[in-house]
Write a protein that holds these residues in place. Structure first.
Motif, PDB file in Angstrom:
ATOM      1  N   CYS A  86       0.829  -1.205   0.000  1.00 60.46           N
ATOM      2  CA  CYS A  86       0.000   0.000   0.000  1.00 60.46           C
ATOM      3  C   CYS A  86       0.864   1.257   0.000  1.00 60.46           C
ATOM      4  O   CYS A  86       0.592   2.209  -0.736  1.00 60.46           O
ATOM      5  N   ILE A  87       1.905   1.257   0.827  1.00 60.66           N
ATOM      6  CA  ILE A  87       2.817   2.407   0.858  1.00 60.66           C
ATOM      7  C   ILE A  87       3.505   2.588  -0.494  1.00 60.66           C
ATOM      8  O   ILE A  87       3.663   3.711  -0.986  1.00 60.66           O
ATOM      9  N   ALA A  88       3.913   1.472  -1.118  1.00 62.17           N
ATOM     10  CA  ALA A  88       4.586   1.553  -2.419  1.00 62.17           C
ATOM     11  C   ALA A  88       3.652   2.140  -3.469  1.00 62.17           C
ATOM     12  O   ALA A  88       4.068   2.974  -4.285  1.00 62.17           O
ATOM     13  N   GLN A  89       2.392   1.724  -3.453  1.00 62.82           N
ATOM     14  CA  GLN A  89       1.448   2.261  -4.433  1.00 62.82           C
ATOM     15  C   GLN A  89       1.194   3.744  -4.203  1.00 62.82           C
ATOM     16  O   GLN A  89       1.145   4.533  -5.155  1.00 62.82           O
ATOM     17  N   ILE A  90       1.059   4.141  -2.940  1.00 67.54           N
ATOM     18  CA  ILE A  90       0.886   5.564  -2.633  1.00 67.54           C
ATOM     19  C   ILE A  90       2.108   6.361  -3.086  1.00 67.54           C
ATOM     20  O   ILE A  90       1.987   7.466  -3.632  1.00 67.54           O
ATOM     21  N   PHE A  91       3.286   5.809  -2.851  1.00 61.95           N
ATOM     22  CA  PHE A  91       4.520   6.500  -3.240  1.00 61.95           C
ATOM     23  C   PHE A  91       4.536   6.794  -4.744  1.00 61.95           C
ATOM     24  O   PHE A  91       4.798   7.935  -5.161  1.00 61.95           O
ATOM     25  N   PHE A  92       4.250   5.786  -5.573  1.00 62.90           N
ATOM     26  CA  PHE A  92       4.344   5.981  -7.019  1.00 62.90           C
ATOM     27  C   PHE A  92       3.196   6.833  -7.553  1.00 62.90           C
ATOM     28  O   PHE A  92       3.380   7.577  -8.524  1.00 62.90           O
ATOM     29  N   VAL A  93       2.023   6.746  -6.929  1.00 61.47           N
ATOM     30  CA  VAL A  93       0.919   7.608  -7.352  1.00 61.47           C
ATOM     31  C   VAL A  93       1.277   9.074  -7.128  1.00 61.47           C
ATOM     32  O   VAL A  93       1.089   9.930  -8.011  1.00 61.47           O
ATOM     33  N   ILE A  94       1.813   9.385  -5.933  1.00 62.01           N
ATOM     34  CA  ILE A  94       2.190  10.768  -5.636  1.00 62.01           C
ATOM     35  C   ILE A  94       3.396  11.188  -6.472  1.00 62.01           C
ATOM     36  O   ILE A  94       3.479  12.342  -6.926  1.00 62.01           O
ATOM     37  N   SER A 134       3.226  14.278  -8.909  1.00 63.00           N
ATOM     38  CA  SER A 134       4.075  15.450  -8.674  1.00 63.00           C
ATOM     39  C   SER A 134       4.963  15.751  -9.872  1.00 63.00           C
ATOM     40  O   SER A 134       5.151  16.918 -10.245  1.00 63.00           O
ATOM     41  N   SER A 135       5.508  14.703 -10.490  1.00 69.61           N
ATOM     42  CA  SER A 135       6.358  14.904 -11.668  1.00 69.61           C
ATOM     43  C   SER A 135       5.566  15.526 -12.808  1.00 69.61           C
ATOM     44  O   SER A 135       6.086  16.387 -13.543  1.00 69.61           O
TER      45      SER A 135
END
Length: 336
Positions: A96-104, A108-109
């Motif tokens: 879940c943390i990994a998915q949140i990381f890549f979504v943000i 942001s990019s």
């Protein structure tokens, strides 16, 4: 005090519980995802292989296409499997943390990349004589490198703070992917620090990106209004319309998802906006740019060989061949 059971996994609630709706949604989202991947990769291939598209604007557009494919791939495959199997998918806390990381990160990019594209349009319209000097390949490479590195700031801060949270049930996330607002909502730890950091980071980075995106257009519009001819104004505005459309859709979706309170009354609307933000927008971005871009259309025609116009040299060769045949027949008829 009562005992609390620590939750280490989460269950993603599907968009619908009706089997017929699930099959229909699977077909629709599968087509959307496949088209997103194909169209964006075609744009990347065209920009990479066609020398006519080797300029800063298409360099940024190629990076935008890559971001759209990556962003859609973070959420779409799991959603498609969920719809196909008609099951609620479980997800561990690290996943879940990994998915949140890549979504943000990809979001942001894209924010910073849209700002860079605004600056590119500003230089092209307001300083056309110095465009090749200002937007050199070295400058464009540095800008894109800064875009990808700056996009790491928000996801690193937000995901590191998630490690302080504990979850003791319920562990249902009412979304088709693990998103930050939904995860904070079901935590049994005080999330005020997380919410404060998300607001501060979002306001700071969002304000910088917003000003960097729209301030060049204030200068662009003031310069365009000084153009005397109507045709000149139309061409100048046409080059900016597609970019502004993409920016408006992106900012409206992000603002609603992260800064509108996530209540039960807005649950359905939030899911619809999330679908638009994560699945529809990555497909709309290349369509908006390609449908209004003559160079991309020409690259597509050259790739598919649909331009059937006979080149001048070919027409000349055919004319010379026909003339020689006529002359040969005349000479042949002149002899007994």
């Amino acid at each position: 005090m009562k005992n609390l059971t620590k939750v280490t996994g989460f269950i993603l609630i599907s968009l619908s519980d009706h089997p017929n709706n699930l099959h229909l949604l699977f077909v629709v989202f599968f087509l959307i995802y496949v088209l997103t991947v194909i169209i964006n990769f075609l744009i990347i291939i065209f920009i990479f292989t066609d020398s006519r598209l080797h300029n800063p604007m298409y360099f940024f557009l190629g990076n935008l296409a890559f971001i759209d494919v990556s962003y859609s791939s973070v959420t779409a495959p799991r959603l498609l499997v969920d719809l196909l199997t008609n099951q609620h998918w479980s997800m561990s806390f690290p996943d879940c943390i990994a998915q949140i990381f890549f979504v943000i990160y990809f979001g942001s990019s894209e924010v910073f990349l849209l700002s860079s594209m605004s600056y590119d349009r500003y230089v092209a319209i307001c300083h056309p004589l110095h465009y090749s000097q200002v937007m050199s390949w070295g400058t464009c490479t540095q800008i894109v490198s800064l875009v990808w590195s700056s996009g790491l700031l928000a996801p690193i801060i937000c995901t590191l703070l998630l490690k302080r949270l504990t979850f003791c049930g319920p562990n249902f996330i009412h979304n088709f992917f693990c998103d930050l607002p939904h995860l904070l909502k079901i935590s049994c730890t005080d999330t005020s620090i997380n919410v404060l950091v998300v607001v501060i980071v979002g306001v700071l980075l969002g304000t910088v990106a917003f000003v960097a995106t729209f301030y060049p257009y204030v200068r662009i519009f003031s310069a365009v209004l000084k153009i005397r001819t109507v045709d000149g104004k139309r061409k100048a505005f046409s080059t900016c319309t597609s970019h502004l459309t993409v920016v408006f859709i992106f900012y409206a979706s992000v603002t609603f998802i992260y800064y509108v309170p996530n209540t039960s009354n807005l649950l359905t609307l939030n899911q619809v906006v999330t679908v638009i933000y994560t699945l529809i927008t990555p497909l709309l971005n290349p369509l908006i740019y390609s449908l209004r871009n003559k160079d991309l259309k020409a690259a597509l025609r050259r790739t598919l060989h649909v331009d059937r116009k006979i080149p001048v040299n070919v027409r000349g060769n055919k004319a010379q061949s026909l003339f020689r045949r006529i002359q040969f027949r005349r000479l042949h008829l002149s002899f007994p």
